[in-house]
Design a protein around this motif. Structure first.
Motif, PDB file in Angstrom:
ATOM      1  N   ALA A 189       0.835  -1.198   0.000  1.00 49.32           N
ATOM      2  CA  ALA A 189       0.000   0.000   0.000  1.00 49.32           C
ATOM      3  C   ALA A 189       0.873   1.252   0.000  1.00 49.32           C
ATOM      4  O   ALA A 189       1.977   1.263   0.551  1.00 49.32           O
ATOM      5  N   ARG A 190       0.375   2.303  -0.614  1.00 45.38           N
ATOM      6  CA  ARG A 190       1.145   3.541  -0.780  1.00 45.38           C
ATOM      7  C   ARG A 190       1.708   4.074   0.541  1.00 45.38           C
ATOM      8  O   ARG A 190       2.897   4.403   0.590  1.00 45.38           O
ATOM      9  N   PRO A 191       0.933   4.178   1.648  1.00 45.67           N
ATOM     10  CA  PRO A 191       1.535   4.685   2.892  1.00 45.67           C
ATOM     11  C   PRO A 191       2.686   3.807   3.394  1.00 45.67           C
ATOM     12  O   PRO A 191       3.673   4.313   3.924  1.00 45.67           O
ATOM     13  N   VAL A 192       2.570   2.509   3.211  1.00 49.33           N
ATOM     14  CA  VAL A 192       3.637   1.593   3.635  1.00 49.33           C
ATOM     15  C   VAL A 192       4.843   1.751   2.710  1.00 49.33           C
ATOM     16  O   VAL A 192       5.992   1.725   3.158  1.00 49.33           O
ATOM     17  N   TYR A 193       4.584   1.960   1.420  1.00 48.32           N
ATOM     18  CA  TYR A 193       5.667   2.205   0.465  1.00 48.32           C
ATOM     19  C   TYR A 193       6.459   3.452   0.881  1.00 48.32           C
ATOM     20  O   TYR A 193       7.685   3.458   0.805  1.00 48.32           O
ATOM     21  N   TYR A 194       5.772   4.496   1.319  1.00 49.26           N
ATOM     22  CA  TYR A 194       6.477   5.711   1.749  1.00 49.26           C
ATOM     23  C   TYR A 194       7.382   5.417   2.939  1.00 49.26           C
ATOM     24  O   TYR A 194       8.491   5.952   3.035  1.00 49.26           O
ATOM     25  N   GLU A 195       6.948   4.559   3.849  1.00 48.00           N
ATOM     26  CA  GLU A 195       7.805   4.154   4.970  1.00 48.00           C
ATOM     27  C   GLU A 195       9.047   3.421   4.453  1.00 48.00           C
ATOM     28  O   GLU A 195      10.160   3.659   4.932  1.00 48.00           O
ATOM     29  N   LEU A 196       8.844   2.523   3.482  1.00 49.60           N
ATOM     30  CA  LEU A 196       9.975   1.790   2.901  1.00 49.60           C
ATOM     31  C   LEU A 196      10.931   2.734   2.182  1.00 49.60           C
ATOM     32  O   LEU A 196      12.156   2.593   2.291  1.00 49.60           O
ATOM     33  N   ALA A 197      10.383   3.683   1.426  1.00 48.34           N
ATOM     34  CA  ALA A 197      11.229   4.630   0.690  1.00 48.34           C
ATOM     35  C   ALA A 197      12.078   5.455   1.651  1.00 48.34           C
ATOM     36  O   ALA A 197      13.282   5.651   1.413  1.00 48.34           O
ATOM     37  N   ALA A 198      11.486   5.925   2.745  1.00 43.47           N
ATOM     38  CA  ALA A 198      12.248   6.685   3.741  1.00 43.47           C
ATOM     39  C   ALA A 198      13.352   5.822   4.341  1.00 43.47           C
ATOM     40  O   ALA A 198      14.491   6.288   4.514  1.00 43.47           O
ATOM     41  N   LEU A 199      13.031   4.580   4.631  1.00 40.81           N
ATOM     42  CA  LEU A 199      14.023   3.649   5.169  1.00 40.81           C
ATOM     43  C   LEU A 199      15.175   3.466   4.170  1.00 40.81           C
ATOM     44  O   LEU A 199      16.347   3.518   4.536  1.00 40.81           O
ATOM     45  N   ALA A 200      14.850   3.268   2.907  1.00 35.51           N
ATOM     46  CA  ALA A 200      15.863   3.062   1.874  1.00 35.51           C
ATOM     47  C   ALA A 200      16.751   4.287   1.704  1.00 35.51           C
ATOM     48  O   ALA A 200      17.968   4.160   1.513  1.00 35.51           O
ATOM     49  N   LEU A 201      16.167   5.474   1.759  1.00 35.88           N
ATOM     50  CA  LEU A 201      16.943   6.700   1.587  1.00 35.88           C
ATOM     51  C   LEU A 201      17.827   7.005   2.787  1.00 35.88           C
ATOM     52  O   LEU A 201      18.876   7.629   2.650  1.00 35.88           O
ATOM     53  N   ASN A 202      17.415   6.545   3.964  1.00 36.48           N
ATOM     54  CA  ASN A 202      18.145   6.860   5.193  1.00 36.48           C
ATOM     55  C   ASN A 202      19.167   5.817   5.607  1.00 36.48           C
ATOM     56  O   ASN A 202      19.923   6.045   6.533  1.00 36.48           O
ATOM     57  N   ASN A 203      19.204   4.662   4.935  1.00 41.73           N
ATOM     58  CA  ASN A 203      20.120   3.622   5.421  1.00 41.73           C
ATOM     59  C   ASN A 203      21.503   3.692   4.791  1.00 41.73           C
ATOM     60  O   ASN A 203      22.373   2.898   5.132  1.00 41.73           O
ATOM     61  N   GLY A 204      21.720   4.624   3.858  1.00 42.03           N
ATOM     62  CA  GLY A 204      23.052   4.848   3.315  1.00 42.03           C
ATOM     63  C   GLY A 204      23.513   3.841   2.289  1.00 42.03           C
ATOM     64  O   GLY A 204      24.680   3.862   1.883  1.00 42.03           O
ATOM     65  N   SER A 205      22.675   2.950   1.829  1.00 41.17           N
ATOM     66  CA  SER A 205      23.095   1.948   0.843  1.00 41.17           C
ATOM     67  C   SER A 205      23.169   2.571  -0.550  1.00 41.17           C
ATOM     68  O   SER A 205      22.505   3.556  -0.844  1.00 41.17           O
ATOM     69  N   ASP A 206      24.029   2.007  -1.385  1.00 40.30           N
ATOM     70  CA  ASP A 206      24.142   2.454  -2.771  1.00 40.30           C
ATOM     71  C   ASP A 206      24.173   1.221  -3.657  1.00 40.30           C
ATOM     72  O   ASP A 206      25.137   0.468  -3.609  1.00 40.30           O
ATOM     73  N   PRO A 207      23.125   0.933  -4.422  1.00 38.97           N
ATOM     74  CA  PRO A 207      21.949   1.778  -4.639  1.00 38.97           C
ATOM     75  C   PRO A 207      21.040   1.782  -3.411  1.00 38.97           C
ATOM     76  O   PRO A 207      21.166   0.942  -2.522  1.00 38.97           O
ATOM     77  N   ALA A 208      20.108   2.748  -3.415  1.00 32.33           N
ATOM     78  CA  ALA A 208      19.147   2.818  -2.316  1.00 32.33           C
ATOM     79  C   ALA A 208      18.343   1.529  -2.281  1.00 32.33           C
ATOM     80  O   ALA A 208      17.957   0.992  -3.322  1.00 32.33           O
ATOM     81  N   GLY A 209      18.138   1.027  -1.096  1.00 32.53           N
ATOM     82  CA  GLY A 209      17.394  -0.217  -0.964  1.00 32.53           C
ATOM     83  C   GLY A 209      17.066  -0.523   0.471  1.00 32.53           C
ATOM     84  O   GLY A 209      17.322   0.276   1.372  1.00 32.53           O
ATOM     85  N   ILE A 210      16.503  -1.698   0.656  1.00 28.90           N
ATOM     86  CA  ILE A 210      15.987  -2.122   1.951  1.00 28.90           C
ATOM     87  C   ILE A 210      16.602  -3.463   2.313  1.00 28.90           C
ATOM     88  O   ILE A 210      16.665  -4.371   1.486  1.00 28.90           O
TER      89      ILE A 210
END
Length: 187
Positions: free
Chosen positions: A154-175
């Protein structure tokens, strides 16, 4: 036999969620091979609502029961299957929707679990991958559920995942979840 109500995700630890997920007792639909009997007059809308003959199925226990006998065929069709009959069911996107997420840990030690609209609990990881697909209206994230069946996140859960991916410092961004890495870019 009535289907039990879904557990509350917030009250469970990730270890408890993983244990419950491994204990799920589903019918052995993969081993059932009855003759095809036609169409079920059912469909699953993109938002996860189940319909029969154009009317929404209002009883969550009925939806959970039907979801337990849902199977994806090798040709991509979705069917409801019992030992004696197999009926097609229309699915607009994915048959399930991941409506809630819980996470523990950080970086590569992160563990994520999802609650589906049916109440099922799915821990993301090597057996339940997260993937992203590009559509005209933007990226669509999916979670592998079982036997080729997926949940649209669901879109709200996707936004949580996107924030997690952007904040975890991985390259490429991911989870990360359960020692598996899932890049956010569509494949």
């Amino acid at each position: 036999m009535p289907m039990p109500p879904p557990p509350d995700l917030a009250s469970l630890s990730l270890a408890e969620i993983a244990k419950l997920a491994s204990e799920q007792r589903l019918p052995p639909v993969a081993s059932w091979n009855p003759e095809h009997c036609g169409h079920s007059d059912m469909r699953i809308a993109r938002d996860g609502t189940w319909y029969h003959q154009g009317s929404p199925i209002g009883r969550p226990a009925m939806v959970r029961l039907f979801a337990s006998i849902l199977r994806r065929e090798p040709d991509g069709r979705h069917v409801l299957v019992t030992p004696v009959e197999k009926l097609d069911i229309d699915v607009e996107d994915a048959p399930f929707v991941a409506v809630e997420m819980k996470l523990e840990g950080e970086g590569e030690a992160t563990e994520i679990a999802f609650r589906l609209n049916t109440g099922d609990l799915i821990p993301a990881g090597p057996d339940h991958a997260i993937r992203f697909e590009e559509h005209d209206d933007g990226p669509h994230p999916y979670l592998a559920v079982r036997g080729g069946l997926e949940a649209l996140i669901a879109r709200p859960v996707y936004y949580e995942l996107a924030a997690l991916a952007l904040n975890n410092g991985s390259d490429p961004a991911g989870i990360w979840s359960r020692c598996a890495f899932f890049p956010v870019e569509p494949a």
